[in-house]
Scaffold this motif. Structure first.
Motif, PDB file in Angstrom:
ATOM      1  N   ILE A 273      48.502  39.578  51.371  1.00 14.30           N
ATOM      2  CA  ILE A 273      47.852  39.850  49.970  1.00 14.30           C
ATOM      3  C   ILE A 273      48.696  39.996  49.133  1.00 14.30           C
ATOM      4  CG2 ILE A 273      46.832  41.415  48.312  1.00 14.30           C
ATOM      5  CD1 ILE A 273      44.836  42.793  50.810  1.00 14.30           C
ATOM      6  N   PHE A 274      48.645  38.985  47.765  1.00  9.68           N
ATOM      7  CA  PHE A 274      49.689  39.062  46.510  1.00  9.68           C
ATOM      8  C   PHE A 274      49.055  39.236  45.169  1.00  9.68           C
ATOM      9  CE2 PHE A 274      51.703  36.661  49.514  1.00  9.68           C
ATOM     10  CZ  PHE A 274      52.901  36.290  48.752  1.00  9.68           C
ATOM     11  N   THR A 275      48.856  40.656  44.477  1.00 14.41           N
ATOM     12  CA  THR A 275      48.024  40.830  43.570  1.00 14.41           C
ATOM     13  C   THR A 275      48.617  40.344  42.048  1.00 14.41           C
ATOM     14  OG1 THR A 275      47.722  43.179  44.570  1.00 14.41           O
ATOM     15  CG2 THR A 275      47.484  43.088  42.378  1.00 14.41           C
ATOM     16  N   TYR A 276      47.605  39.953  41.716  1.00 17.07           N
ATOM     17  CA  TYR A 276      48.147  38.970  40.302  1.00 17.07           C
ATOM     18  C   TYR A 276      47.439  39.328  38.638  1.00 17.07           C
ATOM     19  CZ  TYR A 276      44.034  36.280  40.904  1.00 17.07           C
ATOM     20  OH  TYR A 276      42.482  35.965  40.712  1.00 17.07           O
ATOM     21  N   ASP A 277      46.649  40.172  39.275  1.00 23.29           N
ATOM     22  CA  ASP A 277      45.641  40.453  37.346  1.00 23.29           C
ATOM     23  C   ASP A 277      45.318  41.874  37.812  1.00 23.29           C
ATOM     24  OD1 ASP A 277      45.291  39.728  34.946  1.00 23.29           O
ATOM     25  OD2 ASP A 277      42.580  39.692  35.930  1.00 23.29           O
ATOM     26  N   VAL A 278      45.615  42.533  36.470  1.00 25.70           N
ATOM     27  CA  VAL A 278      44.468  44.033  36.360  1.00 25.70           C
ATOM     28  C   VAL A 278      44.394  43.947  34.975  1.00 25.70           C
ATOM     29  CG1 VAL A 278      44.516  46.498  36.057  1.00 25.70           C
ATOM     30  CG2 VAL A 278      46.748  45.051  37.578  1.00 25.70           C
ATOM     31  N   ASN A 279      42.941  44.018  35.217  1.00 27.45           N
ATOM     32  CA  ASN A 279      42.280  43.742  34.324  1.00 27.45           C
ATOM     33  C   ASN A 279      41.158  45.323  33.872  1.00 27.45           C
ATOM     34  OD1 ASN A 279      40.192  43.012  31.946  1.00 27.45           O
ATOM     35  ND2 ASN A 279      39.829  41.028  32.855  1.00 27.45           N
ATOM     36  N   THR A 280      41.768  45.483  32.591  1.00 35.35           N
ATOM     37  CA  THR A 280      41.631  46.914  32.384  1.00 35.35           C
ATOM     38  C   THR A 280      40.063  46.875  31.142  1.00 35.35           C
ATOM     39  OG1 THR A 280      42.952  46.600  30.303  1.00 35.35           O
ATOM     40  CG2 THR A 280      43.471  48.103  32.024  1.00 35.35           C
ATOM     41  N   ASN A 281      39.814  45.956  30.286  1.00 34.13           N
ATOM     42  CA  ASN A 281      38.805  45.539  29.767  1.00 34.13           C
ATOM     43  C   ASN A 281      37.563  44.794  30.522  1.00 34.13           C
ATOM     44  OD1 ASN A 281      36.856  45.061  28.216  1.00 34.13           O
ATOM     45  ND2 ASN A 281      37.564  43.062  27.402  1.00 34.13           N
ATOM     46  N   THR A 282      37.226  45.422  32.232  1.00 32.55           N
ATOM     47  CA  THR A 282      36.323  44.362  33.328  1.00 32.55           C
ATOM     48  C   THR A 282      34.915  44.209  32.673  1.00 32.55           C
ATOM     49  OG1 THR A 282      36.490  44.732  35.290  1.00 32.55           O
ATOM     50  CG2 THR A 282      36.948  46.723  34.685  1.00 32.55           C
ATOM     51  N   ASN A 283      34.561  42.886  33.363  1.00 29.32           N
ATOM     52  CA  ASN A 283      33.063  42.857  33.098  1.00 29.32           C
ATOM     53  C   ASN A 283      32.716  42.470  34.657  1.00 29.32           C
ATOM     54  OD1 ASN A 283      32.609  42.692  30.118  1.00 29.32           O
ATOM     55  ND2 ASN A 283      34.399  40.752  30.029  1.00 29.32           N
ATOM     56  N   TYR A 284      30.923  42.735  34.030  1.00 26.08           N
ATOM     57  CA  TYR A 284      30.336  42.603  35.978  1.00 26.08           C
ATOM     58  C   TYR A 284      29.612  40.891  35.703  1.00 26.08           C
ATOM     59  CZ  TYR A 284      32.596  47.144  36.039  1.00 26.08           C
ATOM     60  OH  TYR A 284      33.386  48.008  35.891  1.00 26.08           O
ATOM     61  N   ASN A 285      29.731  40.339  37.012  1.00 24.15           N
ATOM     62  CA  ASN A 285      28.450  39.851  36.784  1.00 24.15           C
ATOM     63  C   ASN A 285      27.211  40.150  37.499  1.00 24.15           C
ATOM     64  OD1 ASN A 285      27.472  37.534  38.949  1.00 24.15           O
ATOM     65  ND2 ASN A 285      28.180  36.593  37.133  1.00 24.15           N
ATOM     66  N   ALA A 286      25.867  40.253  36.113  1.00 25.63           N
ATOM     67  CA  ALA A 286      24.670  41.084  36.455  1.00 25.63           C
ATOM     68  C   ALA A 286      23.533  40.088  37.512  1.00 25.63           C
ATOM     69  CB  ALA A 286      23.774  40.368  35.326  1.00 25.63           C
ATOM     70  N   GLU A 287      24.262  38.935  38.075  1.00 24.55           N
ATOM     71  CA  GLU A 287      23.322  38.181  39.221  1.00 24.55           C
ATOM     72  C   GLU A 287      23.927  38.960  40.830  1.00 24.55           C
ATOM     73  OE1 GLU A 287      20.315  36.329  40.794  1.00 24.55           O
ATOM     74  OE2 GLU A 287      21.051  35.980  38.493  1.00 24.55           O
ATOM     75  N   ALA A 288      25.268  38.734  40.471  1.00 27.60           N
ATOM     76  CA  ALA A 288      25.622  38.942  42.174  1.00 27.60           C
ATOM     77  C   ALA A 288      25.427  41.389  41.917  1.00 27.60           C
ATOM     78  CB  ALA A 288      27.591  39.271  41.944  1.00 27.60           C
ATOM     79  N   GLU A 289      25.863  41.689  40.886  1.00 24.58           N
ATOM     80  CA  GLU A 289      25.395  43.289  41.322  1.00 24.58           C
ATOM     81  C   GLU A 289      23.555  43.099  41.243  1.00 24.58           C
ATOM     82  OE1 GLU A 289      28.336  45.440  38.524  1.00 24.58           O
ATOM     83  OE2 GLU A 289      26.268  45.835  37.249  1.00 24.58           O
TER      84      GLU A 289
END
Length: 311
Positions: A273-289
């Motif tokens: 695993i390589f971690t490359y982004d931390v998004n503290t203004n995260t959004n969510y995908n309505a369709e997936a949810e």
């Protein structure tokens, strides 16, 4: 009356949260900080504050919104107001260099990366990286800003001195080894209240612009969110996702006082695993949810309501 204060610069990204707060009958107020004043000699209002400032604000002509937000957060924290995603979260949101150094402190592996300012230095950095394939990206990014894949320094040089080069808003370009996955997807882990909520698999076969928001524009390209996809959706929540990396992520978030975040990683052919982004203004995908029956903004609204009732 005490209320929830939402700090942001993009109304389109707050609608899902405010709808949930209204459902739960929680009073709120939005602070749209594209411009404004900070009365340091006055005390801020009582309440619960949630910072949703974005690193990509400058792409919406809100160039100094993060700087203003930094001043506001300092003011709030001085007066000991309860702030979700405070100054440290903003610092990490605005700099991938800060993200990577903070992640590595928690033994979370990141791709080999060099930060450079100036086109000759970007080119030299790519040469010294010694990778067969590498990508460029902006240090202060969001929305996949500046992400380009290269297989040679010659092609990078053409890009740097050509008409399509994107100058980073903070001047810092990152040159990063390209982690090739055997399958064309990355994984994004969502956290609310500092705890793991769910993981979403994101199809990367169409490019690097991985914004999960319903309203998301990158230049003339749009994230295919909510559209009908014949074979599989671009965003798909993984049922019963479990991996030791989650414990490390939660410890990282706790150390850096981040309550809400989306953290992205990719696996190479060896399964590393390589971690490359931390998004503290995260959004969510309505369709997936909707398909999974899990809702990030609802869980966040519940936590904010709990804090509001305690205040």
């Amino acid at each position: 009356m005490k209320k929830i204060y939402i700090i942001h610069e993009n109304k389109e990204w707050t609608t899902h949260l405010t709808n949930r707060l209204e459902e739960l009958e929680v009073p709120y107020e939005e602070w749209h900080l594209d411009e404004g004043v900070v009365p340091l000699f006055e005390a801020p209002p009582e309440g619960i504050f949630y910072n949703r400032m974005s690193a990509s604000s400058h792409t919406r002509d809100h160039r100094f919104a993060p700087e203003l937000t930094g001043a506001v957060l300092s003011w709030l924290e001085y007066h000991e107001r309860k702030v979700f995603n405070g100054s440290r979260a903003l610092q990490l949101e605005l700099s991938k260099v800060n993200q990577y150094t903070a992640l590595e402190k928690h033994d979370i592996q990141t791709p080999k990366t060099i930060a450079a300012v100036g086109k000759p230095n970007i080119l030299e950095a790519a040469k010294s990286l010694g990778a067969n394939a590498f990508i460029t990206k902006h240090n202060r990014a969001g929305k996949g800003l500046g992400v380009q894949l290269f297989h040679s320094t010659a092609s990078l040089e053409d890009y740097l001195y050509g008409p399509t080069f994107e100058e980073p808003v903070d001047g810092i370009t990152l040159i990063q080894e390209y982690i090739e996955s055997p399958e064309s997807y990355i994984t994004r882990c969502e956290f609310v209240g500092g705890k793991f909520l769910y993981a979403v698999q994101v199809d990367t076969s169409e490019g690097f612009e991985l914004c999960p928001a319903d309203a998301c524009q990158i230049g003339d390209l749009f994230c295919p969110v909510g559209e009908e996809v014949a074979e599989k959706p671009k965003f798909q929540i993984i049922e019963d996702f479990a991996d030791p990396i989650i414990e490390k992520y939660e410890a990282f978030l706790n150390t850096n006082q981040i309550q809400v975040a989306g953290i992205e990683f990719i696996r190479n052919a060896k399964g590393e695993i390589f971690t490359y982004d931390v998004n503290t203004n995260t959004n969510y995908n309505a369709e997936a949810e909707k398909l999974a029956g899990k809702f990030g903004m609802l869980e966040l609204a519940k936590i904010l309501k709990k804090e509001w009732k305690k205040a």
